[in-house]
Every structure is written in structure tokens, then in C-alpha cells.
Design an enzyme around this catalytic site. Structure first.
Site, short mmCIF file in Angstrom:
data_model
loop_
_atom_site.label_atom_id
_atom_site.label_comp_id
_atom_site.label_asym_id
_atom_site.label_seq_id
_atom_site.Cartn_x
_atom_site.Cartn_y
_atom_site.Cartn_z
CG HIS A 63 -2.21 -0.73 0.94
ND1 HIS A 63 -2.50 -1.24 2.43
CD2 HIS A 63 -2.26 -1.63 0.20
CE1 HIS A 63 -3.80 -1.89 1.91
NE2 HIS A 63 -3.73 -2.16 0.48
CG ASP A 65 -0.57 3.67 4.00
OD1 ASP A 65 -0.46 3.51 3.58
OD2 ASP A 65 -1.05 3.40 5.18
CG HIS A 66 2.56 0.66 4.92
ND1 HIS A 66 3.43 0.16 6.17
CD2 HIS A 66 1.17 1.37 4.87
CE1 HIS A 66 1.61 0.29 6.72
NE2 HIS A 66 1.12 0.98 5.89
CG ASP A 210 -1.35 -1.22 7.50
OD1 ASP A 210 -0.64 -0.44 8.54
OD2 ASP A 210 -1.77 -0.10 6.43
ZN LIG Z 1 -1.15 2.07 6.05
ZN LIG Z 2 -2.57 -1.04 4.22
#
Ligand SMILES: [Zn+2]
Ligand SMILES: [Zn+2]
Length: 308
Positions: A63, A65-66, A210
């Protein structure tokens, strides 16, 4: 031997003015490891003075955001004439996507970048005195978590007892401490068990990325010194946590309790809680008896030995 964690980014999917997306920096005896690299990670490395000598990057899932920090970080490393190789570990089935990030806009890094796909139970990286083990997580993407597990250390050497037994101060001390028997001048044999205590546990850090709560997180390490767990939501959004494959702070605390963790860091806070995160801490503390905290970007944590 120092083992230090720097929280570079603690935000959830959307950054805030206070929090950068996910990234955690770990330094151990001159070695630098990075776990996830959300957008802006390279500036966080500069801001918090960690340096750029990272040898391994462990990606929990792809994802944005990572991982969106990877292209910029690698380009800066190349500008700085880096020559040392970088190993990137990521879940099975993500190599192609990751490669497109590494070579973003057709910029091939000038140093070797090795991508290694990993899955549940794998040892992603075996170092001299520790390993980074992979465990499965439960998210709406191919995802894994990582545990840094130090080997047991030698037991304590009982110097007084060794002298009592007539062992002369010198190389025989080291031999005994290394687990070898020694023979004294009068023919007596002294065994290591007589003068060396039980092996002492090393330190351990577990990072979930996550995830919904999972038993794999509990099982990967025995009483981890630090558990860094998804705590995207508080109780008011428990339904949303389940639906989006995240955890609440309370669920993270339940996992920490069952794992016997010493400390719990609540990570990946949803931007909806910006400026008011008190409920997360309160709800986690209702469940978990250890130390709970909610790191800000830039917070550093020194991990001490369990028997220190
Ligand atoms: Zn995340
Ligand atoms: Zn995620």
C-alpha cells in the site's frame, strides 16, 4: 550493545502535518535496518539524524503509505554515490510492483538492489547474532510482519567459583565461557556447567505493519521487548477496523497481553484522530498491563536486555 528504534513515520493511510506515513528505523551495532518506507521517509531520516547506511529494507505490504518513499530514497542514495547493495524484502507476489518502484521513471539505481520475496516462517535475514523472521498478517493486500529476534547470549561467567576450583586466570577462563571443558595442572577437569550460568535471552522487536489481530503475531516471539502494532482506530470505529483489515488500540493491547510483550507502541493512527489520541491510550491501558505508548514521529527508544 545498543539496539535503538526510531519512529520515522507513525501516520495511517493519510499523513497529517504532525505525522509522516509508516516507517521505522532500527540501528543495532553499526547496522541499519528500515521497516517500511512511506512517502517522505528520506526527509525523516535527515530530520532525525539517523544516516542513510541502510542495508536491509523490510516491506510489510505494497500500500502506498508503506512504500511510496522508496523511489525518492533510492534516488538520493544514488546521488550520494552509494555503492553498497541494498536488500529489499517483501511479501510473495509483489516483486514486479516493487521493481517498478525501485526503477521509477526509468531511473535504475547505480548500486545493486536485490529484491527477495518472503512468506510466513521465513528467516528474511540471518545476521551474526540475530535474525529477522517473517510472520503472516491479515490485511487487504499480500502482507507480512517482521520480528527481529536476537540469539540467546552466553550465561554469566562465575569468576569466583572458577578461582575456587583452581582455574588459573587467563585463557582457560575464555575456554570455559565458550563452552569447553579445561584440564588443570593436577589433572582435574572443570566443565563449563560448573562455572557458566544459563544462557540469557536476547532482545526482540515485533512489527506488524497493517493487520487485523492475529495469533501469528503472538507466536512469532516469546515475550517480545517491544511490540509495534497497528492501532489505526479507537473503539468508536471498531467496525471500520474490521472492515478495512486494521486493528483498534484495544485489540493491539489484547495481542500484546497474550504475547507477554513488555512494551506496546501504537502505530498507524488514522488521520481522523489528529490532535486527540487520548482514547487510544486509555483503551489500550484498560487491557494491557505493560507499558503502552503512542510514539510521535522522531521518538527514539532504546531496547535493553530483559535481564538488565
Ligand atoms: Zn497503511
Ligand atoms: Zn495497508
Amino acid at each position: 550493545m545498543p539496539l535503538r528504534v526510531t519512529f520515522l513515520g507513525t501516520a495511517g493511510a493519510i499523513p497529517t502535518t504532525e505525522r509522516n506515513p509508516s516507517s521505522i528505523f532500527v540501528a543495532r551495532e553499526g547496522e541499519q535496518l528500515l521497516f517500511d518506507a512511506g512517502e517522505g521517509t528520506q526527509r525523516q531520516l535527515m530530520r532525525f539524524g539517523t544516516g542513510f547506511s541502510i542495508s536491509h529494507l523490510f516491506v510489510t505490504h505494497l500500500h502506498g503509505d508503506h512504500v511510496l518513499g522508496i523511489p525518492g530514497l533510492l534516488q538520493t542514495m544514488a546521488f550520494n554515490d552509494r555503492e553498497e547493495p541494498l536488500a529489499i524484502h517483501a511479501p510473495h507476489g509483489t516483486r514486479r510492483q516493487l521493481k517498478s518502484l525501485v526503477n521509477a521513471l526509468g531511473n535504475r539505481p547505480s548500486f545493486p538492489v536485490r529484491i527477495k520475496e518472503v512468506g510466513d516462517g521465513d528467516v528474511a535475514y540471518r545476521a551474526d547474532e540475530y535474525e529477522v523472521r517473517v510472520f503472516e498478517t491479515d490485511h487487504d493486500a499480500r502482507s507480512v510482519g517482521y520480528a527481529l529476534l536476537e540469539d540467546d547470549r552466553k550465561g554469566r561467567f562465575d569468576r569466583e567459583r572458577a578461582e575456587e576450583l583452581g582455574v588459573p586466570v587467563g585463557p582457560k577462563f575464555s575456554k570455559l565461557h565458550a563452552g569447553e571443558s579445561v584440564e588443570l595442572e593436577d589433572g582435574t577437569v572443570v566443565d563449563p556447567e560448573q562455572v557458566v550460568g544459563e544462557p540469557r535471552p536476547g532482545r526482540s522487536i515485533v512489527y506488524t505493519g497493517d493487520t487485523r489481530p492475529t495469533t501469528a503475531t503472538i507466536e512469532v516471539a516469546d515475550e517480545p521487548d517491544l511490540l509495534i502494532h497497528d492501532a489505526t482506530f479507537a473503539d468508536d470505529r471498531a467496525d471500520r477496523a474490521a472492515k478495512t483489515a486494521h486493528s483498534t488500540a484495544r485489540q493491539a493491547a489484547e495481542i500484546a497481553n497474550r504475547a507477554g510483550a513488555d512494551r506496546l507502541a501504537l502505530m498507524h493512527l488514522s488521520s481522523r484522530y489528529a490532535g486527540h489520541v487520548g482514547d487510544h491510550l486509555e483503551q489500550a491501558r484498560e487491557v494491557f498491563e505493560g507499558e503502552v505508548f503512542l510514539p510521535d514521529d522522531g521518538d527514539e527508544l532504546e531496547i535493553s536486555y530483559p535481564d538488565a
